[in-house]
Design an enzyme around this catalytic site. Structure first.
Site, PDB file in Angstrom:
ATOM      1  N   GLU A  88     -10.411  -1.610  -7.594  1.00 21.46           N
ATOM      2  CA  GLU A  88     -11.030  -2.469  -6.594  1.00 21.46           C
ATOM      3  C   GLU A  88     -12.243  -1.816  -5.942  1.00 21.46           C
ATOM      4  OE1 GLU A  88      -9.864  -3.734  -1.997  1.00 21.46           O
ATOM      5  OE2 GLU A  88      -8.260  -3.367  -3.465  1.00 21.46           O
ATOM      6  N   ARG A  90      -0.400  -0.589  -4.514  1.00 16.94           N
ATOM      7  CA  ARG A  90      -1.709   0.067  -4.516  1.00 16.94           C
ATOM      8  C   ARG A  90      -1.495   1.549  -4.248  1.00 16.94           C
ATOM      9  NH1 ARG A  90      -6.693  -0.698  -0.217  1.00 16.94           N
ATOM     10  NH2 ARG A  90      -5.686   1.088   0.793  1.00 16.94           N
ATOM     11  N   GLU A 135      -2.674  -9.413  -1.554  1.00 15.45           N
ATOM     12  CA  GLU A 135      -2.458  -8.165  -0.817  1.00 15.45           C
ATOM     13  C   GLU A 135      -1.549  -8.449   0.383  1.00 15.45           C
ATOM     14  OE1 GLU A 135      -4.943  -4.579   1.429  1.00 15.45           O
ATOM     15  OE2 GLU A 135      -6.010  -6.362   0.737  1.00 15.45           O
ATOM     16  N   HIS A 152     -13.001   1.621  -2.388  1.00 15.45           N
ATOM     17  CA  HIS A 152     -13.701   1.353  -1.129  1.00 15.45           C
ATOM     18  C   HIS A 152     -15.223   1.419  -1.251  1.00 15.45           C
ATOM     19  CE1 HIS A 152     -10.095   0.963   1.222  1.00 15.45           C
ATOM     20  NE2 HIS A 152      -9.632   2.110   0.773  1.00 15.45           N
ATOM     21  N   TRP A 176     -19.504   2.467   2.003  1.00 19.33           N
ATOM     22  CA  TRP A 176     -18.188   1.926   1.722  1.00 19.33           C
ATOM     23  C   TRP A 176     -18.237   0.484   2.048  1.00 19.33           C
ATOM     24  CZ3 TRP A 176     -13.410   2.312   5.065  1.00 19.33           C
ATOM     25  CH2 TRP A 176     -13.738   2.099   6.397  1.00 19.33           C
ATOM     26  N   GLU A 235     -13.529  -8.440  -0.853  1.00 20.22           N
ATOM     27  CA  GLU A 235     -12.975  -8.583   0.501  1.00 20.22           C
ATOM     28  C   GLU A 235     -14.067  -8.693   1.562  1.00 20.22           C
ATOM     29  OE1 GLU A 235     -11.845  -4.254   2.200  1.00 20.22           O
ATOM     30  OE2 GLU A 235     -10.712  -4.871   0.423  1.00 20.22           O
ATOM     31  N   HIS A 277       0.822  -1.208   0.000  1.00 19.15           N
ATOM     32  CA  HIS A 277       0.000   0.000   0.000  1.00 19.15           C
ATOM     33  C   HIS A 277       0.854   1.255   0.000  1.00 19.15           C
ATOM     34  CE1 HIS A 277      -4.021  -1.538   1.827  1.00 19.15           C
ATOM     35  NE2 HIS A 277      -3.510  -2.433   1.014  1.00 19.15           N
ATOM     36  N   TYR A 331     -10.129   7.771   4.249  1.00 19.76           N
ATOM     37  CA  TYR A 331      -9.712   6.434   4.638  1.00 19.76           C
ATOM     38  C   TYR A 331      -8.405   5.997   3.986  1.00 19.76           C
ATOM     39  CZ  TYR A 331     -10.171   1.505   5.752  1.00 19.76           C
ATOM     40  OH  TYR A 331      -9.958   0.259   6.226  1.00 19.76           O
ATOM     41  N   ARG A 353     -11.543 -11.065  -4.520  1.00 19.00           N
ATOM     42  CA  ARG A 353     -10.717 -10.663  -3.372  1.00 19.00           C
ATOM     43  C   ARG A 353     -11.094 -11.341  -2.065  1.00 19.00           C
ATOM     44  NH1 ARG A 353      -7.285  -7.579  -2.093  1.00 19.00           N
ATOM     45  NH2 ARG A 353      -8.392  -6.168  -0.679  1.00 19.00           N
ATOM     46  N   ASP A 360      -5.781  -6.044   9.409  1.00 19.06           N
ATOM     47  CA  ASP A 360      -6.759  -6.623  10.332  1.00 19.06           C
ATOM     48  C   ASP A 360      -6.982  -8.105  10.064  1.00 19.06           C
ATOM     49  OD1 ASP A 360      -9.613  -6.254   8.513  1.00 19.06           O
ATOM     50  OD2 ASP A 360      -8.016  -4.831   8.167  1.00 19.06           O
ATOM     51  N   ASP A 371      -8.062   1.311  -4.920  1.00 18.07           N
ATOM     52  CA  ASP A 371      -9.228   0.854  -4.159  1.00 18.07           C
ATOM     53  C   ASP A 371     -10.203   2.008  -3.965  1.00 18.07           C
ATOM     54  OD1 ASP A 371      -9.453  -1.124  -1.046  1.00 18.07           O
ATOM     55  OD2 ASP A 371     -11.008  -0.282  -2.360  1.00 18.07           O
TER      56      ASP A 371
HETATM   57  O1  KDG Z   1     -11.167  -3.795   7.917  1.00 21.75           O
HETATM   58  C1  KDG Z   1     -11.322  -3.304   6.670  1.00 21.75           C
HETATM   59  C2  KDG Z   1     -10.007  -3.186   5.959  1.00 21.75           C
HETATM   60  O2  KDG Z   1      -9.334  -4.377   5.936  1.00 21.75           O
HETATM   61  C3  KDG Z   1     -10.200  -2.726   4.522  1.00 21.75           C
HETATM   62  O3  KDG Z   1     -10.944  -1.576   4.473  1.00 21.75           O
HETATM   63  C4  KDG Z   1      -8.896  -2.484   3.874  1.00 21.75           C
HETATM   64  O4  KDG Z   1      -9.963  -2.067   1.804  1.00 21.75           O
HETATM   65  C5  KDG Z   1      -9.047  -2.540   2.394  1.00 21.75           C
HETATM   66  C6  KDG Z   1      -8.029  -3.260   1.650  1.00 21.75           C
HETATM   67  O5  KDG Z   1      -8.206  -3.412   0.433  1.00 21.75           O
HETATM   68  O6  KDG Z   1      -7.066  -3.659   2.273  1.00 21.75           O
HETATM   69 MG    MG Z   2     -10.098  -2.885  -0.203  1.00 18.46          MG
END
Ligand code: KDG
Ligand code: MG
Length: 405
Positions: A239, A147, A342, A215, A405, A265, A122, A159, A286, A319, A213
């Site tokens: 993304e 990214r 990722e 989001h 989001w 995701e 990132h 964000y 993803r 996370d 991304d």
């Molecule tokens: O908890 C949510 C995050 O993991 C997410 O928002 C991060 O979008 C994200 C990514 O692509 O890593």
């Molecule tokens: Mg994402």
């Protein structure tokens, strides 16, 4: 051999992780990650109160049977909490099976289909100079794919930008009180982002794989416009352009742009993406081991994706614990339709709490040769970091409306 017991470990070294440790009556242990950002204790309770009591006495080898037992037996199927809990059991049982077999898990999944797992990091910046430095830093660390996220003039904190984001290390969820509220304006963002990619391409040339991304914040026609406006910069993927619930939204985006699309995701099961795959409305799926029912179910999603020429691009943010990253790298190494993984950098203390064999080297992740997943947990160290609540921010449009989001 029988499962003797299972234990839920909640620890917060910099951020909260929920880990399931399953132990057999012969003392073999397996780990699974059940971390659901901002809702961690819900999964910990689902496991402790409803799943762990069902595991004792079961045959740890019967992974698929246990998966079906927990999925169909729950009656209330799918959903982020249920599927994160089932995922943790599934991954722990694969870890145990690998240890009993004396083989790394990827060998049980059909062996290595490639020599390494291409990873992306990132890069982000509050301004162009910071962003370009962040990309430079990632290249210096060996990344071959990056990214790109940028602040938007006129919008305050958004964000994934700011703090130590430029280093690729930032924690999406903030501790200490209620969720932060951030202001969002899609039109300002749409005016700004194409110019950012123009500058990044000017500086780093045409070869570097660039990802972005959104989001889930755009309407279908806004996403179509962004995809079209980014075409000159040849993105690896765009993304989460639109909210993930609406699988049809990407049909409109597809009609207007050839920028590769990635989503998933937040998906928890094959049912969340079956139509996207069958209609080839995306190029990368993803979904992650931790949120889509573990190795057993994610392998099914990737299997369907392969039929339609869609590749994997699993979520790997901070996370998701090193237990998930380990499982992801094993699965990524074995599947035929691997795309990219990722790889957000964790704080060093996380690697101390979760020692692991997988390594990032020269742009690629490698699982290591240890039996099982090659990851463990230092329970004494973990106990030093008790749970602390943290929340992802809430987005509001300039008129105060809570936004997607
Ligand atoms: O908890 C949510 C995050 O993991 C997410 O928002 C991060 O979008 C994200 C990514 O692509 O890593
Ligand atoms: Mg994402």
């Amino acid at each position: 051999m029988k499962i003797r017991d299972a234990e839920v470990i909640v620890t917060s070294p910099g951020r909260t992780f929920v880990t399931l440790k399953v132990t057999t009556d012969e003392g073999v242990t397996g780990l699974g990650d059940a971390t659901l950002n901002g809702r961690e204790l819900a999964v910990a309770s689902y496991l402790r109160d409803h799943v762990v009591p069902l595991l004792a006495g079961r045959d740890p080898h019967r992974i698929e049977d246990t998966w079906q037992y927990l999925y169909k037996g729950a009656y209330w199927r799918r959903g982020p909490v249920t599927m994160a809990a089932i995922a943790a059991v599934d991954v722990a049982l694969w870890d145990i099976k690998g240890k009993i077999a004396g083989l790394p898990v990827y060998q049980l999944l059909g062996g290595a289909a490639r020599d390494g797992v291409l990873a992306y990091g990132h890069a982000s910046g509050a301004g162009l100079p910071e962003l370009l430095d962040s990309v430079e830093q990632h290249l210096a660390e060996g990344y071959r794919a990056v990214r790109i996220q940028s602040a938007v003039p006129g919008l305050g904190q958004i964000y994934g930008i700011g703090g130590s984001a430029a280093s690729g290390r930032y924690e999406p969820a903030a501790r200490g009180g209620l969720p932060a509220e951030e202001t969002w304006d899609s039109r300002a963002y749409l005016r700004h982002i194409p110019g950012v990619f123009e500058k990044v391409r000017e500086r780093f040339g045409p070869g570097l794989a660039l990802l972005h991304d959104a989001h889930h914040r755009l309407t279908p026609v806004q996403a179509a416009r962004l995809g079209r406006d980014l075409e000159p910069y040849d993105l690896f993927w765009l993304e989460d352009a639109t909210p993930a619930e609406n699988q049809d939204a990407l049909r409109l985006v597809r009609q207007h742009t050839v920028t590769p699309l990635a989503i998933g995701e937040v998906f928890n099961s094959v049912w969340d993406c079956e139509r996207l795959l069958r209609e080839q409305l995306i190029d990368y799926i993803r979904a992650s081991v931790a949120h889509a029912g573990g190795i057993s179910h994610l392998r099914r999603i990737f299997g369907l994706a392969e039929v339609y020429g869609v590749k994997s691009g699993s979520h790997g943010a901070t996370d998701l614990s090193p237990v998930t990253m380990a499982a992801a790298v094993h699965l990524d190494l074995a599947i035929p339709n691997f795309g990219i993984q990722e790889h957000m950098r964790q704080e060093p203390i996380v690697a101390e709490v979760f020692p692991h064999a997988h390594r990032f080297r020269d742009g690629y992740l490698h699982p290591g040769a240890e039996p099982g997943l090659g990851v463990s947990i230092d329970e004494q160290l973990a106990a030093r970091y008790p749970y602390e609540p943290a929340y992802l921010p809430v987005n509001r449009l300039t008129d105060g409306t809570v936004h997607d989001w």
